[in-house]
Every structure is written in structure tokens, then in C-alpha cells.
Design a protein around this motif. Structure first.
Motif, PDB file in Angstrom:
ATOM      1  N   ILE A 179       0.837  -1.204   0.000  1.00 53.12           N
ATOM      2  CA  ILE A 179       0.000   0.000   0.000  1.00 53.12           C
ATOM      3  C   ILE A 179       0.869   1.250   0.000  1.00 53.12           C
ATOM      4  N   THR A 180       0.623   2.140  -0.934  1.00 48.74           N
ATOM      5  CA  THR A 180       1.245   3.457  -0.976  1.00 48.74           C
ATOM      6  C   THR A 180       0.155   4.492  -1.210  1.00 48.74           C
ATOM      7  N   ILE A 181       0.539   5.740  -1.145  1.00 47.33           N
ATOM      8  CA  ILE A 181      -0.441   6.808  -1.334  1.00 47.33           C
ATOM      9  C   ILE A 181      -1.005   6.795  -2.744  1.00 47.33           C
ATOM     10  N   THR A 182      -0.264   6.246  -3.699  1.00 47.09           N
ATOM     11  CA  THR A 182      -0.746   6.217  -5.081  1.00 47.09           C
ATOM     12  C   THR A 182      -1.957   5.311  -5.244  1.00 47.09           C
ATOM     13  N   SER A 183      -2.105   4.320  -4.359  1.00 49.15           N
ATOM     14  CA  SER A 183      -3.260   3.428  -4.460  1.00 49.15           C
ATOM     15  C   SER A 183      -4.551   4.117  -4.063  1.00 49.15           C
ATOM     16  N   LEU A 184      -4.467   5.287  -3.416  1.00 45.49           N
ATOM     17  CA  LEU A 184      -5.653   6.014  -2.985  1.00 45.49           C
ATOM     18  C   LEU A 184      -6.084   7.077  -3.977  1.00 45.49           C
ATOM     19  N   LEU A 185      -5.260   7.329  -5.014  1.00 49.47           N
ATOM     20  CA  LEU A 185      -5.578   8.393  -5.963  1.00 49.47           C
ATOM     21  C   LEU A 185      -6.505   7.881  -7.053  1.00 49.47           C
ATOM     22  N   ASP A 186      -7.516   8.699  -7.385  1.00 48.85           N
ATOM     23  CA  ASP A 186      -8.381   8.389  -8.511  1.00 48.85           C
ATOM     24  C   ASP A 186      -7.644   8.658  -9.815  1.00 48.85           C
ATOM     25  N   PRO A 187      -8.068   8.041 -10.923  1.00 44.16           N
ATOM     26  CA  PRO A 187      -7.408   8.299 -12.204  1.00 44.16           C
ATOM     27  C   PRO A 187      -7.429   9.784 -12.576  1.00 44.16           C
ATOM     28  N   GLY A 188      -6.283  10.295 -13.016  1.00 41.78           N
ATOM     29  CA  GLY A 188      -6.176  11.686 -13.427  1.00 41.78           C
ATOM     30  C   GLY A 188      -5.952  12.664 -12.296  1.00 41.78           C
ATOM     31  N   MET A 189      -5.900  12.195 -11.042  1.00 43.83           N
ATOM     32  CA  MET A 189      -5.733  13.082  -9.897  1.00 43.83           C
ATOM     33  C   MET A 189      -4.294  13.029  -9.395  1.00 43.83           C
ATOM     34  N   ARG A 190      -3.920  14.051  -8.631  1.00 43.84           N
ATOM     35  CA  ARG A 190      -2.580  14.165  -8.078  1.00 43.84           C
ATOM     36  C   ARG A 190      -2.666  14.436  -6.575  1.00 43.84           C
ATOM     37  N   ALA A 191      -1.608  14.069  -5.862  1.00 39.51           N
ATOM     38  CA  ALA A 191      -1.522  14.329  -4.424  1.00 39.51           C
ATOM     39  C   ALA A 191      -0.711  15.596  -4.189  1.00 39.51           C
ATOM     40  N   PHE A 192      -1.222  16.467  -3.305  1.00 41.05           N
ATOM     41  CA  PHE A 192      -0.524  17.708  -2.976  1.00 41.05           C
ATOM     42  C   PHE A 192      -0.579  17.892  -1.462  1.00 41.05           C
ATOM     43  N   THR A 193       0.552  18.268  -0.873  1.00 37.28           N
ATOM     44  CA  THR A 193       0.663  18.398   0.575  1.00 37.28           C
ATOM     45  C   THR A 193       0.588  19.866   0.984  1.00 37.28           C
ATOM     46  N   ILE A 194      -0.210  20.126   2.016  1.00 37.92           N
ATOM     47  CA  ILE A 194      -0.404  21.481   2.539  1.00 37.92           C
ATOM     48  C   ILE A 194       0.074  21.522   3.986  1.00 37.92           C
ATOM     49  N   LYS A 195       0.858  22.536   4.322  1.00 38.18           N
ATOM     50  CA  LYS A 195       1.303  22.719   5.696  1.00 38.18           C
ATOM     51  C   LYS A 195       0.154  23.292   6.538  1.00 38.18           C
ATOM     52  N   VAL A 196      -0.042  22.727   7.725  1.00 34.09           N
ATOM     53  CA  VAL A 196      -1.094  23.200   8.618  1.00 34.09           C
ATOM     54  C   VAL A 196      -0.543  23.280  10.036  1.00 34.09           C
ATOM     55  N   ASP A 197      -1.317  23.957  10.891  1.00 40.88           N
ATOM     56  CA  ASP A 197      -1.008  23.998  12.318  1.00 40.88           C
ATOM     57  C   ASP A 197      -2.318  23.844  13.077  1.00 40.88           C
ATOM     58  N   VAL A 198      -2.304  24.106  14.381  1.00 43.99           N
ATOM     59  CA  VAL A 198      -3.503  23.900  15.187  1.00 43.99           C
ATOM     60  C   VAL A 198      -4.651  24.790  14.737  1.00 43.99           C
ATOM     61  N   GLN A 199      -4.346  25.973  14.193  1.00 39.96           N
ATOM     62  CA  GLN A 199      -5.404  26.886  13.762  1.00 39.96           C
ATOM     63  C   GLN A 199      -5.878  26.571  12.354  1.00 39.96           C
ATOM     64  N   SER A 200      -4.963  26.459  11.421  1.00 37.63           N
ATOM     65  CA  SER A 200      -5.357  26.215  10.028  1.00 37.63           C
ATOM     66  C   SER A 200      -5.783  24.775   9.791  1.00 37.63           C
ATOM     67  N   GLY A 201      -5.436  23.850  10.705  1.00 43.80           N
ATOM     68  CA  GLY A 201      -5.777  22.446  10.551  1.00 43.80           C
ATOM     69  C   GLY A 201      -6.973  22.003  11.348  1.00 43.80           C
ATOM     70  N   VAL A 202      -7.890  22.908  11.677  1.00 43.75           N
ATOM     71  CA  VAL A 202      -9.159  22.606  12.368  1.00 43.75           C
ATOM     72  C   VAL A 202      -8.883  21.868  13.682  1.00 43.75           C
ATOM     73  N   SER A 203      -7.887  22.320  14.424  1.00 49.12           N
ATOM     74  CA  SER A 203      -7.579  21.812  15.767  1.00 49.12           C
ATOM     75  C   SER A 203      -7.350  20.311  15.824  1.00 49.12           C
TER      76      SER A 203
END
Length: 292
Positions: free
Chosen positions: A122-146
Motif C-alpha cells: 500500500i502506498t499513497i498512489t493506491s488512494l488516488l483516482d485516475p487523473g488526480m494528483r496528491a498535494f501536501t499542505i502545511k497546517v497547524d492547530v489553527q489552520s488544521g481545524v484543531s
């Protein structure tokens, strides 16, 4: 004697009539039950045997023969990707096990979309739908909904930064919705959506199109990104024209700048007319009245 004979005769006829009545009622009930059974048989839904779980299984567990059992499932409502054969579900007699990629509950049919291929890691690629890409966003306690974000949740993404509308204008802070109803496929380094409790994440990974990857990368480089959790089952996209600045937040109406005064042309210099005359060795200019 005749009276006794008559009484017995009347009693026998009464019993015979009662017996006929009871037989008639029994035959009627039997016929009604037969008709009802035929109607139920006509309305019966065809079923098929499929493999289902005999226990709840979490993300990342291996699926073995001991975890499944056969159940009967209504054929018209059978989901795509079910398994009806042990040879297909467990090829090589289970030597290449499948791994669960989505949490599943007891008596839930095993679906191909929720398990890996035999022997697949299992890798993150197995969770992606066809034609979609994975993108990572930095978050903290405020921007990440606690810390209440889970893989499989949907979020709205807001950008906050400074906008300059052109030369000579004052820069102003703006917050705008740039992407709505985006699916989270991982929080930090896990894609397990069955975690309990709130955990403060440092990054979240979303599933977006390549065009959205470019937009989010630019937004993250030029401002701050904040996430807003979308309610369970509500994946309708919100209007992307949602924008708030300090003036709209406080209801301040900007006054139009006063027009600059028009510069007046300088007054023409007075015209001077002269004549030249020679006085000895010198040439002298003598002012005289100008005439047309």
C-alpha cells in the motif's frame, strides 16, 4: 324411544354441519396461504453468494481466508467489485495476501476498491483516482481545524495574503476561497481514517487535479492556506467568489479620491518691440510701441 332417536338424528346432523363448516374454513385458509406464498415467490429478489467480512477490519490489515465468509446478497443491488470466487479473492492459496485500504465492518461485502491487489504494498498512489494528483499542505492547530481532520474528510481551502491592485494603489489584506470540497487522502504520514481522538497535524495531503496543484503551490508560496472542514455527506462545491477584506468585514466604504486640480497654462510673456539704431560705433536697441 322415538324421541331419543329424533334427538340423536338432530345432534348428528348438527355435528355433520359443523364438521363441514370447519373443513370449508380450513380449505379457505389453505388456499389463501397458497396464494400469498405464490405472490411472495413472484416478488422474491434473486440473490447471489459473495464474500463478506466476519469481523471489522481497519486500514492496513492483511485480509486472510479466516476473515471472510459467504453471504447471500440481492443480485439487483450488488455493488461493483464484489468477489464470488475464492480463487479470485485469494489467488495462490493466499500466499500473496491482500491489504485493506479502507476500513470495513462486519458483514460488509469485500470490494476490490477497498483492498489492494494480491501482494501489493500500500502506498499513497493506491488512494488516488485516475487523473488526480496528491498535494501536501502545511497546517497547524489553527489552520488544521484543531486536529479534527481525518483521511476521507472533505475541506474548503482559503488563501490569505496581500493584494496590490496596481501602480499607485495601497496593498490590502484579502482572504478568499480558492478550492471547495477537496478530499483528504492522508494526514501527516498516515492514510488511516479510523484514528480516534484529535491529533495536531503538521501536513495534510489532498487529492486534486494537476491544474489545482499549480494553483495551490502558488497560493502556498504567496500567502497562508487555511482549511475549513465540510460536513459529512456534504460534498457540494461552494461558490469560489467568496472574498473578504478588512473594509468589507467592517463595512467601511472607501471614498473616491478627489480629482487633481487642472494645471493652468502660464500667462504669455508681454511682447516687446524694439528698433536698432547706430550711434557712432555702437548699435542701440530702442523700445517702441508694438503695432499690428
Amino acid at each position: 324411544m322415538r324421541a331419543v332417536f329424533g334427538l340423536v338424528l338432530v345432534l348428528g346432523m348438527g355435528l355433520a354441519g359443523f364438521a363441514v363448516y370447519m373443513v370449508k374454513g380450513y380449505v379457505g385458509q389453505t388456499q389463501s396461504a397458497l396464494v400469498a406464498e405464490r405472490e411472495r415467490a413472484a416478488q422474491a429478489v434473486e440473490t447471489v453468494e459473495v464474500y463478506a467480512l466476519n469481523r471489522a477490519i481497519a486500514y492496513g490489515e492483511e485480509l486472510t481466508m479466516e476473515d471472510v465468509t459467504k453471504i447471500r446478497y440481492a443480485k439487483p443491488y450488488l455493488p461493483d467489485g464484489t468477489f464470488t470466487s475464492e480463487e479470485v479473492l485469494f489467488p495462490d492459496a493466499g500466499e500473496s495476501p491482500r491489504t485493506v485500504t479502507r476500513p470495513m465492518e462486519i458483514n460488509e461485502p469485500v470490494l476490490a476498491a477497498k483492498v489492494s491487489e494480491p501482494g501489493e504494498i500500500i502506498t499513497i498512489t493506491s488512494l488516488l483516482d485516475p487523473g488526480m494528483r496528491a498535494f501536501t499542505i502545511k497546517v497547524d492547530v489553527q489552520s488544521g481545524v484543531s486536529g479534527f481532520l481525518r483521511p476521507g474528510d472533505y475541506v474548503d481551502i482559503y488563501w490569505s495574503g496581500t493584494v496590490n491592485r496596481g501602480a499607485g494603489t495601497v496593498s490590502r489584506g484579502v482572504t478568499q476561497l480558492i478550492k471547495s470540497a477537496v478530499e483528504l487522502i492522508a494526514v501527516d504520514q498516515t492514510a488511516d481514517g479510523n484514528r480516534n481522538g484529535a491529533e495536531i497535524a503538521r501536513t495534510v495531503t489532498v487529492q486534486v487535479t494537476p491544474q489545482d496543484v499549480a494553483a495551490l503551490a502558488q497560493a502556498q508560496a504567496t500567502g497562508n492556506l487555511s482549511l475549513s472542514l465540510v460536513g459529512r455527506g456534504d460534498i457540494t462545491a461552494a461558490a469560489t467568489d467568496i472574498q473578504v477584506d478588512l473594509n468589507s468585514l467592517l463595512g467601511i466604504v472607501e471614498e473616491a479620491p478627489a480629482p487633481e486640480p487642472v494645471a493652468q497654462a502660464p500667462a504669455p510673456a508681454p511682447q516687446v518691440c524694439t528698433i536698432r539704431t547706430r550711434r557712432g560705433a555702437d548699435v542701440v536697441e530702442i523700445p517702441i510701441p508694438c503695432t499690428n
